[in-house]
Design an enzyme around this catalytic site. Sequence first.
Site, PDB file in Angstrom:
ATOM      1  N   GLU A 120      43.068  42.073  45.992  1.00  0.00           N
ATOM      2  CA  GLU A 120      42.901  42.605  44.646  1.00  0.00           C
ATOM      3  C   GLU A 120      43.201  41.557  43.589  1.00  0.00           C
ATOM      4  OE1 GLU A 120      44.642  46.460  44.090  1.00  0.00           O
ATOM      5  OE2 GLU A 120      43.684  47.246  45.880  1.00  0.00           O
ATOM      6  N   LYS A 173      41.276  58.607  43.267  1.00  0.00           N
ATOM      7  CA  LYS A 173      40.240  57.636  43.659  1.00  0.00           C
ATOM      8  C   LYS A 173      38.975  58.419  44.001  1.00  0.00           C
ATOM      9  CE  LYS A 173      43.144  54.175  46.048  1.00  0.00           C
ATOM     10  NZ  LYS A 173      43.757  53.866  47.368  1.00  0.00           N
TER      11      LYS A 173
HETATM   12  P1  PGA Z   1      42.691  50.435  49.349  1.00  0.00           P
HETATM   13  O1  PGA Z   1      44.054  50.068  48.635  1.00  0.00           O
HETATM   14  O2  PGA Z   1      41.627  50.480  48.342  1.00  0.00           O
HETATM   15  O3  PGA Z   1      42.530  49.314  50.357  1.00  0.00           O
HETATM   16  O4  PGA Z   1      42.906  51.757  50.022  1.00  0.00           O
HETATM   17  C1  PGA Z   1      44.421  50.544  47.390  1.00  0.00           C
HETATM   18  C2  PGA Z   1      45.653  51.398  47.479  1.00  0.00           C
HETATM   19  O5  PGA Z   1      46.216  51.605  48.566  1.00  0.00           O
HETATM   20  O6  PGA Z   1      46.077  51.949  46.465  1.00  0.00           O
HETATM   21 ZN    ZN Z   2      47.805  53.015  47.780  1.00  0.00          ZN
END
Ligand code: PGA
Ligand code: ZN
Length: 426
Positions: free
Chosen positions: A206, A338
Site C-alpha cells: 500500500e 469495503k
Molecule cells: P487487503 O488489506 O486489501 O489486503 O484485505 C487491507 C486491510 O486489511 O484493511
Molecule cells: Zn484490515
Amino acid sequence: MAARIERVKGRRVWDSRGRPTVEVEVAIHGGARGRAIAPAGASTGSGEAVDLRDGGAAFGGLDVARAVGGVDAEIGSALRGMDAADQEAIDRRLIELDGTPGKQRLGGNALIATSMAVAHAAAAADGVPLWKHLARGNRPGALPLPEIQIFGGGAHAARRLDVQDFMVIAVGAEDYGTALDWTAEVYRAAGKLLAASDRIAGVADEGGFWPMFETNEEALDLLVNAIERAGFTPGEDVAISLDIAATQLGRGGQYALAREGRRLTSEDMIAMLLGWLRKYPIVAIEDPLAEDDSAGIAAFTRAAGASVEVVGDDFICTDPRRIAAAADIGACNTALIKPNQIGTLTETKAALDAARAAGWNAIVSARSGETEDVTIVHLAVGWGIEQLKVGSFTRSERMAKWNEGLRLADELPTGLKLPERGRFRW
Ligand code: PGA
Ligand code: ZN
C-alpha cells in the site's frame, strides 16, 4: 427522465500490484457514461464476495477474462434498458443473476465494478458529481478524517512485520487539508529515521515503508519518534492506528508472532494489545483477533472499546448480517466498509446502516490492490462516513483518493471541514 442503460462493457485493466482486474463502463441513452474498477485484497476475510479469476498459468492464475466476458454478455443483457438511477433494482438484478451466496459465479469483481459504474453513469446522466448522487437529497457528510499508513507489514510485505498496518490519524487537525499536511511531515520524518538507522527494506503493497524491525514495538517506538520529529505531540496532534489483521496470524485462538518467535493465546494477544494501548498513543485497532475468534474480539472490545475504535474488517466483511451479529455480542464498535467485500453498492449501504443501527463508527476503506478509481471517496462524502483509509501517502493509486478529497472540498458546503468527532478518543 429515467437514465436507461444502453450498453455495459467490461475491460481487463491492471491494478497497483500489476495484476489483472475488471473495469466496467456503462453507457446511458443520450450519451452519459460511467466507469469503475474493482480493487482486490490480499488479506481477505473468508466471508468476502469471491473474485472470479481464470486460474491456469497466465498471471499466476489471476486473469479475469471470464469475469470480463460475463460483464459483456450476461450482465450486459440483464441490465440493458434498466434505469441506472434505481441502484437497488440494478443490484438486486445482479445478485439474482449471479445466484450464489459468495457471488462466485459472475465474480464479486465483475459485480462491484458494474454496480459502481452504474452509479457513476446515473450521476453523469443527472449532471451531478457522484457524491451528490449518492447523498440523494440528504445533507452530504463532511470530508472524512484520513487514516494513513506509514509502515506496511503482514501479507503486504512478505511478513517482515507481524502487524499489517502502522497508520497515523491527525486527530488534532482542524481540517482535511491540514490532516494531509501533517501526515506528509510525519511520513518524511519516518523515512529519515528509517534511513538513518538503515532499516528500509523496500515499499509495502500500500506504498508505506517496508521496514526491518526485530519487534512490533520497535516500529511503534519509531513511529512515535517520527511524530515528535515532525513537530507534533503524539496522541494530541497525531495519533497511531493499527491494523493487526490477526486472521493472518492464527486460527482457533492460537497466534504466532513470527518476527518475535512467540506463540500467543487469545488472552495473551489481548494482554499484549492492552499493553500497547497503555504505552502508545493508539486510537484505533483493526482486526485485533482472528475472524474466527469472536469471543476474543468481544473481550477486547469490552476492555478497550470505551476509548478506542475497535474496527472489524475480516471479521465482518462489510456484511450487514455479520455486523448485526457482532454488535449483538459486543464485538467491535467500528465497521470497516469495503464495497468489494460484499459485491454491490446497495449491500455496502446496508452494511453502513447496520453499523449505524449498532451505534458504531464507520471507516470506508480501499484494498491493498488498488487503481486510479476514486469511488470510495465519493461514498464517504455522499453517505457521511467519517473516516477514510486508503493506504500510504505515496503512489498514485493512493494519492488519487487523498487528492480527490481536496477537489471535493471545492464542491462541498462544508469545504475542507472534518466531521464531528465521534464518541471515541479520536
Ligand atoms: P487487503 O488489506 O486489501 O489486503 O484485505 C487491507 C486491510 O486489511 O484493511
Ligand atoms: Zn484490515
